[in-house]
Design an enzyme around this catalytic site. Sequence first.
Site, PDB file in Angstrom:
ATOM      1  N   GLU A  59       0.819   6.487  -6.908  1.00  0.00           N
ATOM      2  CA  GLU A  59      -0.758   7.252  -7.372  1.00  0.00           C
ATOM      3  C   GLU A  59       0.634   8.792  -6.414  1.00  0.00           C
ATOM      4  OE1 GLU A  59      -3.098   7.098  -3.376  1.00  0.00           O
ATOM      5  OE2 GLU A  59      -2.739   9.044  -3.085  1.00  0.00           O
ATOM      6  N   LYS A  72       0.771  -0.809   0.061  1.00  0.00           N
ATOM      7  CA  LYS A  72       0.123   0.528   0.355  1.00  0.00           C
ATOM      8  C   LYS A  72       0.786   1.009   0.109  1.00  0.00           C
ATOM      9  CE  LYS A  72      -3.827   2.428   0.289  1.00  0.00           C
ATOM     10  NZ  LYS A  72      -3.516   4.171   1.281  1.00  0.00           N
TER      11      LYS A  72
END
Lengths: 298, 298, 298, 298
Positions: free
Chosen positions: B176, B169
């Site tokens: 991102e 993550k």
Amino acid sequence: MQLGVIGLGRMGQIVVNRVLDAGHDVVAFDLSEEAVATAADAGAEPASSIEDLMNRLGDEKRIWLMVPAGEAVDATLDELDPHLDGQDVVVDGGNSYFEESVRRAEATEAAYLDCGTSGGPAGAELGFSLMIGGPEWAYEELTPVFDAVATGPDGHDRMGPAGSGHYVKMVHNGVEYALMQAYGEGFELLANGRYDLDLEAVSRTWNNGAVIRSWLLELCEEAFREEGNDLGDVADHVAGGSTGTWTVQEALEQEVSVPLIYQALAERFDSRNEGRFSRRLANRLRYGFGRHEVVREE
Amino acid sequence: MQLGVIGLGRMGQIVVNRVLDAGHDVVAFDLSEEAVATAADAGAEPASSIEDLMNRLGDEKRIWLMVPAGEAVDATLDELDPHLDGQDVVVDGGNSYFEESVRRAEATEAAYLDCGTSGGPAGAELGFSLMIGGPEWAYEELTPVFDAVATGPDGHDRMGPAGSGHYVKMVHNGVEYALMQAYGEGFELLANGRYDLDLEAVSRTWNNGAVIRSWLLELCEEAFREEGNDLGDVADHVAGGSTGTWTVQEALEQEVSVPLIYQALAERFDSRNEGRFSRRLANRLRYGFGRHEVVREE
Amino acid sequence: MQLGVIGLGRMGQIVVNRVLDAGHDVVAFDLSEEAVATAADAGAEPASSIEDLMNRLGDEKRIWLMVPAGEAVDATLDELDPHLDGQDVVVDGGNSYFEESVRRAEATEAAYLDCGTSGGPAGAELGFSLMIGGPEWAYEELTPVFDAVATGPDGHDRMGPAGSGHYVKMVHNGVEYALMQAYGEGFELLANGRYDLDLEAVSRTWNNGAVIRSWLLELCEEAFREEGNDLGDVADHVAGGSTGTWTVQEALEQEVSVPLIYQALAERFDSRNEGRFSRRLANRLRYGFGRHEVVREE
Amino acid sequence: MQLGVIGLGRMGQIVVNRVLDAGHDVVAFDLSEEAVATAADAGAEPASSIEDLMNRLGDEKRIWLMVPAGEAVDATLDELDPHLDGQDVVVDGGNSYFEESVRRAEATEAAYLDCGTSGGPAGAELGFSLMIGGPEWAYEELTPVFDAVATGPDGHDRMGPAGSGHYVKMVHNGVEYALMQAYGEGFELLANGRYDLDLEAVSRTWNNGAVIRSWLLELCEEAFREEGNDLGDVADHVAGGSTGTWTVQEALEQEVSVPLIYQALAERFDSRNEGRFSRRLANRLRYGFGRHEVVREE
């Protein structure tokens, strides 16, 4: 040797003075009569026009142009051209784009030397670094003048054929951008880091023996001494950028990656770009996917 | 299956609702009574304390933590620990640093699953992407719950042992940042380029069939539709940055270069850093070597 | 509607098929007779030359060029020009440089639409994203064809006047480079990080609900499935780069900084540049100031 | 003044020689008897052990450590500690991480000066740049020694409290990485550009008066003179990186962006990373969306 100097701004006057000091003769012209008078006071023979200057030079004319890069160079060359032949030598000591120098060298009857000049006003005393492109015979012919304008014989060299002088100067400036930003990053970190530091003292200590000592670092030391540890009211706005842009464009053509030079140039753009759009969009996107509050202008 | 959910903020409520909708039982607790009441309205069994919640769960307790990363996780685990044994499973669905998840997994008697959760509020309807680390048996045991919270069976997977869920993550978030900045650069250029473009129309056209189509680009389209072509009063200020910083730190440790992720993070720092010192110094140095006028703050 | 299609490579054939499937008529030409035969098999009317193709079209000719960007476009336009007048419409569906499209639009009698086309071979089934520049009446006239070639009505739009279609496509590709590199950095870190991860599983999990899900990430998933977790014998060599170079050049002209797009392009250059000179010099300089052993090639 | 020097490698011997040359007394120790003999030949009093060295020093002991950063410093301090009290001064002249210096300063009874040392072997003749952190009285007490080891009084300064000397040295090295890469980019472009240039001549010309003149540029000139214009067999492999990594980590903590320093460090990582995964993935993705042929390893 007799040298005609056209363009008597700050840099042109330094050329005049250094050439005179070395015992040569100078005929000087500028559109500003005041500038011509200043050169005359220093010992140059004043000319009232380009034509007048050309008449005062002998058969083998040696002419140094120190006019702003761009249209002024072409305009001057247009006026010179009718008076030039293959025995004459024209030096462009300005910051011209190398491809324009190649074009000009091809267009004129005279031998054309493109001469990248680095060192700034400090060169008045120390002499400049001169990177010169063009015909070998012309470079050798002008060597006494280059010895005078440069720091000495090691301060000038013929880089290669037409354009190579301004080409090497272009890359010099690209490197210069990156060096400035590199020092800037170091001092920015020190200014925001864990210790309350005296940046003038840091610079001075580094300038005395450290691996990163340099003339630019001496200028950093001077900046902190004169502006204060926080640089006072010096703004976050860096002007200029054309030689850096040329360097990156050339690197794109040659498929050579120059990430530091690019990023140093990008910092200049950013310093002049209020409210970077990409970051405003990122701010908004964080709301889109995470419902993080959008920061709004007040 | 019966699931205890601790932490009933926006994300916790979505977990509750999706698990209930899939036909499972939920016991819900939060420090806010109002949040517990909301979960109860949705069909969850309310608990008045962590101890109460633990008493309402059977012998093999399955507990989902959706509390803020950091101290809140440790505080909750401190309260849970006396009630836990090796048959129990605790899921940390928050954005914890992977090394803390490794530490917590070692410290607790229960099986510990670190679960990176991506998808934001849109996950309420679509389900999330869940990246899970920890013991295989615990992951399999919880699969019905993960099927419910994720987009479906393909929306979750066991990445590896303890910490690997939050590790993946972390890297997801680093990527991102870079994707957001990449789109931002494209739109910034279009907004400042040669044509007067409708950026919502550009985004929509790209989202329908272009190579760069993505969910983030759909959010760009939404942003231009809602904020206008110039993003209105959205400020140049990007908050956050911890997961991006962790990603770069880990890349430094592994000696993997991540220039885009680094630069995307740097843009966030710059957006919060008024008057970059490095550029102010460059402004001043240009005077030092070239007598270019220093730009001063007014 | 009747459409002439010139250029029947992979992309041209897809255009032919999609336009035929939508119920329109196609006259098809290519220098390769085999390619013309393939189009004819699909239902197009074959033409034996550009002149023949023009004769088979009615008074208001609509022509789609799908030939390689560059000289092939100009060569084709030279042949078309004598047959064109102001009622005709020519679409350039290739990847031309926007300034050439502006020049061509000015040079031809016909209405000229520059059409950036994205989506690759997958567009055969899904349709493309079409970014179109040129006169509004011509765009509207061709809308039925664009509906057929694109993913549908949302998959195409008029960006603005001549050149704007290829301009937006150029920036699209710049963003594409950066997105690819951003995902690549994430996967490189995962491949070299603390856990032994299944990158296909990571991609699949991300593609189901995560913020960074996208079509490019689906292609990553496919790549790991087909090449293996370590990408097998896929080389560190990225070809191409012209549209990325154009994007950076345009950003330099507009003084917009695009550090991620630049760096993604630089990675391509580096992948093709054996033994980066700058790093070889750094290796040697470390000896110069620190007597660190110089690493030599064997 | 009497100085104990522990650690008689290349740098330690230079310290011994410069301190002796300035008329001070030196007691020298190293684990290598040969190194001790070398120092004795130069005029130092040899010690057979750390205990012996401590016995030879008077009541107010002044000790300079020049041992490798890391465990060697702690091991030496462990042996010194029983002999130290609050009147004594220990200088760590190595390249320690600043947080370890803070820890050591707190742990020892003696006054502890962390001393960043820059200048490399060239410092033997010229003297070093010394950046010193720790108590002011101790710095002043050692000033005669610092005058001798440094280039002179301007070559050393007290930066601030414990750790600040190594902190400033850390940032110095981060800047150093960026400067090396900046010059490297310039020379790489020149080596691949339009002209056939003599890079030694370029460096020499720049070093004589140009804005970018520096000691590192003198080392570039030397490198081209000694290795040849193409750097011969010097490999694309840059070792080291710890101080650069520390600099970037600290900048992340302070949220100061240092894109040039980061990228210079990344180039080192890349030079040691065969077949960058991110680029291999990009190569494959181009097939995914555009059916561009995948380049395979042979």
